[in-house]
Design a protein around this motif. Sequence first.
Motif, PDB file in Angstrom:
ATOM      1  N   UNK A   1       7.028   1.026 -12.723  1.00 32.45           N
ATOM      2  CA  UNK A   1       8.261   0.708 -11.991  1.00 32.45           C
ATOM      3  C   UNK A   1       8.021  -0.397 -10.971  1.00 32.45           C
ATOM      4  N   UNK A   2       6.880  -0.383 -10.312  1.00 31.71           N
ATOM      5  CA  UNK A   2       6.561  -1.428  -9.337  1.00 31.71           C
ATOM      6  C   UNK A   2       6.389  -2.770 -10.040  1.00 31.71           C
ATOM      7  N   UNK A   3       5.754  -2.767 -11.210  1.00 33.18           N
ATOM      8  CA  UNK A   3       5.592  -4.001 -11.977  1.00 33.18           C
ATOM      9  C   UNK A   3       6.919  -4.561 -12.455  1.00 33.18           C
ATOM     10  N   UNK A   4       7.805  -3.687 -12.906  1.00 27.12           N
ATOM     11  CA  UNK A   4       9.135  -4.119 -13.346  1.00 27.12           C
ATOM     12  C   UNK A   4       9.907  -4.716 -12.174  1.00 27.12           C
ATOM     13  N   UNK A   5       9.828  -4.083 -11.010  1.00 25.34           N
ATOM     14  CA  UNK A   5      10.518  -4.588  -9.822  1.00 25.34           C
ATOM     15  C   UNK A   5      10.000  -5.969  -9.448  1.00 25.34           C
ATOM     16  N   UNK A   6       8.693  -6.163  -9.551  1.00 22.84           N
ATOM     17  CA  UNK A   6       8.123  -7.463  -9.201  1.00 22.84           C
ATOM     18  C   UNK A   6       8.549  -8.536 -10.195  1.00 22.84           C
TER      19      UNK A   6
ATOM     20  N   UNK B   1      11.190  -8.614 -11.933  1.00 25.71           N
ATOM     21  CA  UNK B   1      12.621  -8.848 -11.785  1.00 25.71           C
ATOM     22  C   UNK B   1      12.931  -9.634 -10.516  1.00 25.71           C
ATOM     23  N   UNK B   2      11.887 -10.031  -9.786  1.00 28.94           N
ATOM     24  CA  UNK B   2      12.097 -10.787  -8.562  1.00 28.94           C
ATOM     25  C   UNK B   2      12.483  -9.898  -7.392  1.00 28.94           C
ATOM     26  N   UNK B   3      12.279  -8.629  -7.522  1.00 29.66           N
ATOM     27  CA  UNK B   3      12.625  -7.680  -6.465  1.00 29.66           C
ATOM     28  C   UNK B   3      11.387  -6.938  -5.982  1.00 29.66           C
ATOM     29  N   UNK B   4      10.265  -7.637  -5.944  1.00 32.25           N
ATOM     30  CA  UNK B   4       9.003  -7.055  -5.483  1.00 32.25           C
ATOM     31  C   UNK B   4       9.132  -6.584  -4.052  1.00 32.25           C
TER      32      UNK B   4
END
Length: 58
Positions: free
Chosen positions: A38-43, A45-48
Amino acid sequence: MATMLQEIFQRGLLRVYANGDVTVCALGGALKNVVATAAGVAEKAGRGGQHQGRCHHP
């Protein structure tokens, strides 16, 4: 043996715990992987940053 290995590997920032409950340890490892994904996906997606922190601290 688990206690001996714990004493060998526990240094500085590394903490090692011995636990006889294999099921709970496996579940914890699996949940850790879900949080990391989930953290990798957020990053990606530009939402790190802020959102990445949310994954670790609800």
